[in-house]
Design a protein around this motif. Structure first.
Motif, short mmCIF file in Angstrom:
data_model
loop_
_atom_site.label_atom_id
_atom_site.label_comp_id
_atom_site.label_asym_id
_atom_site.label_seq_id
_atom_site.Cartn_x
_atom_site.Cartn_y
_atom_site.Cartn_z
N TRP A 33 0.83 -1.20 0.00
CA TRP A 33 0.00 0.00 0.00
C TRP A 33 0.87 1.25 0.00
N VAL A 37 0.30 3.28 -3.44
CA VAL A 37 -0.79 4.25 -3.32
C VAL A 37 -0.35 5.53 -2.61
N ALA A 40 -1.35 8.90 -4.29
CA ALA A 40 -2.74 9.18 -4.64
C ALA A 40 -3.36 10.18 -3.66
N ASP A 41 -4.58 10.62 -3.98
CA ASP A 41 -5.26 11.58 -3.10
C ASP A 41 -5.69 10.89 -1.80
N TRP A 44 -8.67 8.18 -1.76
CA TRP A 44 -8.28 6.89 -2.30
C TRP A 44 -7.36 6.15 -1.34
N ARG A 45 -6.50 6.86 -0.65
CA ARG A 45 -5.60 6.23 0.31
C ARG A 45 -6.39 5.61 1.45
N VAL A 47 -9.58 4.57 1.43
CA VAL A 47 -10.33 3.42 0.94
C VAL A 47 -9.40 2.24 0.69
N SER A 48 -8.25 2.49 0.10
CA SER A 48 -7.33 1.40 -0.19
C SER A 48 -6.75 0.80 1.09
#
Length: 105
Positions: A33, A37, A40-41, A44-45, A47-48
């Motif tokens: 992760w 990731v 990323a914004d 998104w971070r 959620v991931s």
């Protein structure tokens, strides 16, 4: 050790194994992760990260349940085999003692 103590210790070892598996998956997932990731914004971070945590928990629980089910099947097979062997032994003793006597005296 009694049978209940052995079964309890076996379940505990399976439980700890599942916990350690979850920790390993979590560490692996967090490293992935962070590498994939991190740019990323923030939505998104989040959620991931939740997906990584859920996946680690799901895989660990699934593994634990599969191992418990396999353990139950193995114990049932052993119990069935033991019952058959005990029945054979009981029948052979009964037949040995109940031999027909010869008619020649």
């Amino acid at each position: 050790m009694t049978t209940n103590q052995i079964a309890r210790s076996r379940r505990m070892s399976l439980g700890w194994s599942a916990v350690f598996r979850a920790i390993r998956l979590l560490i692996f997932g967090l490293i992935g992760w962070l590498l994939l990731v991190s740019a990323a914004d923030s939505a998104w971070r989040t959620v991931s990260l939740a997906a990584v945590l859920a996946l680690a928990a799901l895989v660990s629980i699934t593994w634990y349940l599969a191992r418990v089910r396999a353990e139950r099947r193995w114990r049932a097979a052993l119990d069935g085999y033991a019952e058959k062997e005990q029945a054979k032994r009981a029948n052979s003793r009964r037949n040995f003692h109940a031999r027909p006597q010869s008619q020649d005296r």
